[in-house]
Motif scaffolding. Structure first.
Motif, PDB file in Angstrom:
ATOM      1  N   GLN A  21     -38.781 -46.407   8.546  1.00 31.12           N
ATOM      2  CA  GLN A  21     -38.198 -45.801   7.842  1.00 31.12           C
ATOM      3  C   GLN A  21     -36.737 -44.833   8.053  1.00 31.12           C
ATOM      4  OE1 GLN A  21     -37.272 -47.463   4.955  1.00 31.12           O
ATOM      5  NE2 GLN A  21     -39.103 -48.967   5.460  1.00 31.12           N
ATOM      6  N   ARG A  61     -40.074 -42.426  -2.435  1.00 33.44           N
ATOM      7  CA  ARG A  61     -40.392 -44.099  -1.922  1.00 33.44           C
ATOM      8  C   ARG A  61     -41.988 -44.401  -1.515  1.00 33.44           C
ATOM      9  NH1 ARG A  61     -37.879 -47.592   1.122  1.00 33.44           N
ATOM     10  NH2 ARG A  61     -37.280 -45.752   2.647  1.00 33.44           N
ATOM     11  N   GLU A 100     -44.527 -46.681  -2.372  1.00 30.59           N
ATOM     12  CA  GLU A 100     -44.503 -47.822  -2.130  1.00 30.59           C
ATOM     13  C   GLU A 100     -44.403 -48.066   0.451  1.00 30.59           C
ATOM     14  OE1 GLU A 100     -39.892 -49.738  -0.390  1.00 30.59           O
ATOM     15  OE2 GLU A 100     -39.563 -49.133  -2.863  1.00 30.59           O
TER      16      GLU A 100
END
Length: 183
Positions: free
Chosen positions: A146, A96, A99
């Motif tokens: 994250q 990711r 993103e």
């Protein structure tokens, strides 16, 4: 017992209609009725806990470890037992990347490796390497959001892989290499 009296087993074995054969569900019902009469009445009506099997596990109609498990819970247990949580989260971040850092930055840099809190990122130009070094605190903060606080401690930014001018086994120190001229 006289010949006129019939046992429950005899009733189950003898078909009610001589033209009809018991099979399938009819036979199962008849056998259940026959064996139900032979059990003690107290046992049938009591609410005893289900019998235990070897190893202390309960054998019954409720789910236990021996039943088929959902893939999600089985994989979660496998990941937890082997300590792969951090590795999976880090590789999830690699997947990711665009993103997390934005499409424009991701178009010019890619993560290469992660070990001991150090994330190595390679850029496609020296200008983007400088830009990413300036953005490093923001990128580290986003990654730690994250992955968990303190997971990424250092972001190492590498420039592009440039061609080497060194050819052959031997070289001259402080020489200009193949760009050197004889004159």
């Amino acid at each position: 017992m006289s010949e006129d009296e019939e046992t429950p087993e005899a009733e189950a074995a003898a078909p009610a209609d001589p033209d009809r054969r018991d099979d399938g569900l009819d036979l199962a019902k008849a056998l259940t009725r026959a064996t139900a009469g032979s059990l003690p009445t107290a046992r049938r009506r009591s609410r005893k806990p289900p019998p235990r099997t070897s190893g202390g596990r309960v054998s019954g109609s409720h789910p236990d470890d021996r039943d088929p498990q959902l893939l999600e819970s089985t994989l979660g247990r496998l990941v937890g037992d082997h300590g792969w949580e951090l590795d999976l989260r880090v590789h999830g971040v690699f997947g990711r990347w665009a993103e997390l850092v934005g499409d424009e930055v991701a178009a010019h840099c890619t993560p290469e490796s992660f070990a001991d809190g150090k994330l190595v990122v390679r850029t496609d130009s020296t200008a983007w390497a400088t830009q990413l070094r300036l953005l490093a605190p923001t990128v580290v903060r986003r990654l730690n959001e994250q992955l968990g606080h303190g997971t990424v401690a250092l972001l190492e930014v590498l420039g592009p892989n440039l061609p080497s001018w060194k050819k052959g086994l031997r070289s001259v120190r402080d020489g200009r290499g193949p760009r050197d001229t004889y004159g």
